[in-house]
Write a protein that holds these residues in place. Structure first.
Motif, PDB file in Angstrom:
ATOM      1  N   UNK A  90       6.763   7.287   1.777  1.00  0.00           N
ATOM      2  CA  UNK A  90       7.334   6.167   2.519  1.00  0.00           C
ATOM      3  C   UNK A  90       7.732   5.076   1.526  1.00  0.00           C
ATOM      4  N   UNK A  91       8.522   5.488   0.543  1.00  0.00           N
ATOM      5  CA  UNK A  91       8.939   4.569  -0.515  1.00  0.00           C
ATOM      6  C   UNK A  91       9.866   3.523   0.080  1.00  0.00           C
ATOM      7  N   UNK A  92       9.286   2.432   0.523  1.00  0.00           N
ATOM      8  CA  UNK A  92      10.054   1.397   1.215  1.00  0.00           C
ATOM      9  C   UNK A  92      10.760   0.515   0.184  1.00  0.00           C
ATOM     10  N   UNK A  93      11.692   1.137  -0.560  1.00  0.00           N
ATOM     11  CA  UNK A  93      12.350   0.476  -1.687  1.00  0.00           C
ATOM     12  C   UNK A  93      13.445  -0.460  -1.195  1.00  0.00           C
ATOM     13  N   UNK A  94      13.187  -1.758  -1.292  1.00  0.00           N
ATOM     14  CA  UNK A  94      14.158  -2.733  -0.798  1.00  0.00           C
ATOM     15  C   UNK A  94      15.418  -2.758  -1.648  1.00  0.00           C
ATOM     16  N   UNK A 113      20.440  -3.696  13.968  1.00  0.00           N
ATOM     17  CA  UNK A 113      20.058  -2.625  13.050  1.00  0.00           C
ATOM     18  C   UNK A 113      18.948  -1.757  13.627  1.00  0.00           C
ATOM     19  N   UNK A 114      19.096  -0.456  13.452  1.00  0.00           N
ATOM     20  CA  UNK A 114      18.036   0.507  13.742  1.00  0.00           C
ATOM     21  C   UNK A 114      17.847   1.355  12.498  1.00  0.00           C
ATOM     22  N   UNK A 115      16.670   1.273  11.888  1.00  0.00           N
ATOM     23  CA  UNK A 115      16.386   2.094  10.713  1.00  0.00           C
ATOM     24  C   UNK A 115      15.512   3.271  11.104  1.00  0.00           C
ATOM     25  N   UNK A 124      14.959  -3.510   6.837  1.00  0.00           N
ATOM     26  CA  UNK A 124      15.603  -4.149   7.984  1.00  0.00           C
ATOM     27  C   UNK A 124      15.977  -5.603   7.731  1.00  0.00           C
ATOM     28  N   UNK A 125      15.765  -6.088   6.503  1.00  0.00           N
ATOM     29  CA  UNK A 125      16.018  -7.502   6.197  1.00  0.00           C
ATOM     30  C   UNK A 125      17.094  -7.695   5.117  1.00  0.00           C
ATOM     31  N   UNK A 201       9.245  -8.855  -0.662  1.00  0.00           N
ATOM     32  CA  UNK A 201       9.798  -8.401   0.616  1.00  0.00           C
ATOM     33  C   UNK A 201       8.709  -8.301   1.680  1.00  0.00           C
ATOM     34  N   UNK A 202       7.512  -7.877   1.276  1.00  0.00           N
ATOM     35  CA  UNK A 202       6.404  -7.784   2.225  1.00  0.00           C
ATOM     36  C   UNK A 202       6.050  -9.157   2.795  1.00  0.00           C
TER      37      UNK A 202
END
Length: 311
Positions: A90-94, A113-115, A124-125, A201-202
């Motif tokens: 779940x590499x949430x790489x911004x 937006x729908x991710x 989503x940001x 980002x978090x």
């Protein structure tokens, strides 16, 4: 693909030039018959290098020495296997938002937006981050996302987003220390800039939590899309998600997303979402394809660090 080949290719095509630690270790694993034999016991999607290396780091294992990694993995295999089976990358790489921005900024505003495969929802940001494409800077808040963009002009504005939601089998909460620890474990050892981006980002997500729905990307997509406001341009997007699906399930998702109103942005490997007549990628490193509504637009590096436009 044989597991040994998977680790050797990860070393040369993904880690090389980005993480010397992971390059050395992945090459060693590709020759480690003991570890490879254990990996054969778990389902194929659970054998991937990013997942194994992050799990060992999460459990406190060493990754800077191949012999120590071998000993830790063998001695702690029950715990390693349990984590492999229960987790997904779940590499949430911004940084990938820098790939999305030129497309999002060009669509009719405002956006909903729908991710898909949203993890903690940090993708989503895109309107809350700042960007640097060479000398061109956009935005004033959040982490600065740098992307080497060639072949097209950089976007001139941030998108206007009035609604955002994500879908994931296991949504993560950045205010939960355990979830944040997993996101940090997925960042490669030397990449402190990515770690700082994640934390910045978090903080944005924690201050304004996204709507995250626990659900399946095939079965539950239409239900989430139906919640989007009708007076905004709908955009369904996903980045480096579909490789985790079996081919049959992937095909069902592609049919489902094409049936939705609005637009669809994909950033996936060219053997995952395929296109006819693609030109050669810029070099031998792993590249994804950025596409809008099934039309390829650009070659893109996996963490958003570079993008070469095709048209």
């Amino acid at each position: 693909m044989p597991v040994a080949t998977m680790y050797a290719e990860f070393a040369t095509r993904e880690a090389r030039g980005a993480s010397p630690t992971y390059e050395r270790l992945s090459l060693a694993i590709s020759r480690d018959t003991d570890v490879l034999t254990l990996l054969e016991r778990v389902p194929a999607p659970k054998r991937q290098p990013n997942l194994l290396l992050a799990v060992v780091r999460l459990l406190g294992g060493p990754v800077d020495d191949a012999s120590a990694f071998h000993d830790f993995t063998m001695a702690n295999w029950p715990a390693v296997e349990e984590q492999l089976r229960s987790r997904a990358t779940q590499t949430n790489e911004v940084g990938r938002c820098a790939l999305l921005l030129p497309v999002l900024a060009a669509l009719r505003q405002p956006l909903a937006l729908v991710e898909v495969g949203a993890a903690a929802g940090l993708g989503l940001y895109p309107d809350r981050y700042s960007y640097r494409y060479g000398r061109h800077r956009i935005g004033t808040g959040g982490p600065v996302l740098e992307c080497a963009l060639t072949g097209t002009a950089p976007p001139a504005r941030l998108p206007q987003i009035v609604w955002r939601a994500g879908l994931d089998l296991n949504p993560l909460d950045v205010t939960d220390p355990a979830d944040l620890a997993w996101l940090e474990a997925l960042i490669w050892p030397e990449q402190d800039d990515r770690r700082q981006r994640l934390r910045s980002a978090a903080a944005i997500a924690a201050a304004d939590p996204p709507t995250l729905i626990r659900g399946d990307l095939v079965d539950d997509l239409a239900h989430l899309v139906a919640r989007a406001p009708a007076d905004a341009t709908l955009v369904v997007f996903h980045t480096s998600v579909l490789y985790q699906l079996p081919a049959a399930r992937r095909s069902l998702f592609l049919n489902a997303v094409r049936a939705q109103p609005g637009h669809w942005i994909s950033v996936e490997a060219p053997d995952v979402v395929t296109f006819a007549g693609l030109p050669m990628p810029p070099d031998q490193t792993l590249h994804n394809v950025l596409a809008l509504d099934g039309r390829p637009l650009a070659w893109a590096r996996g963490h958003g660090q570079a993008m070469q436009w095709l048209i």
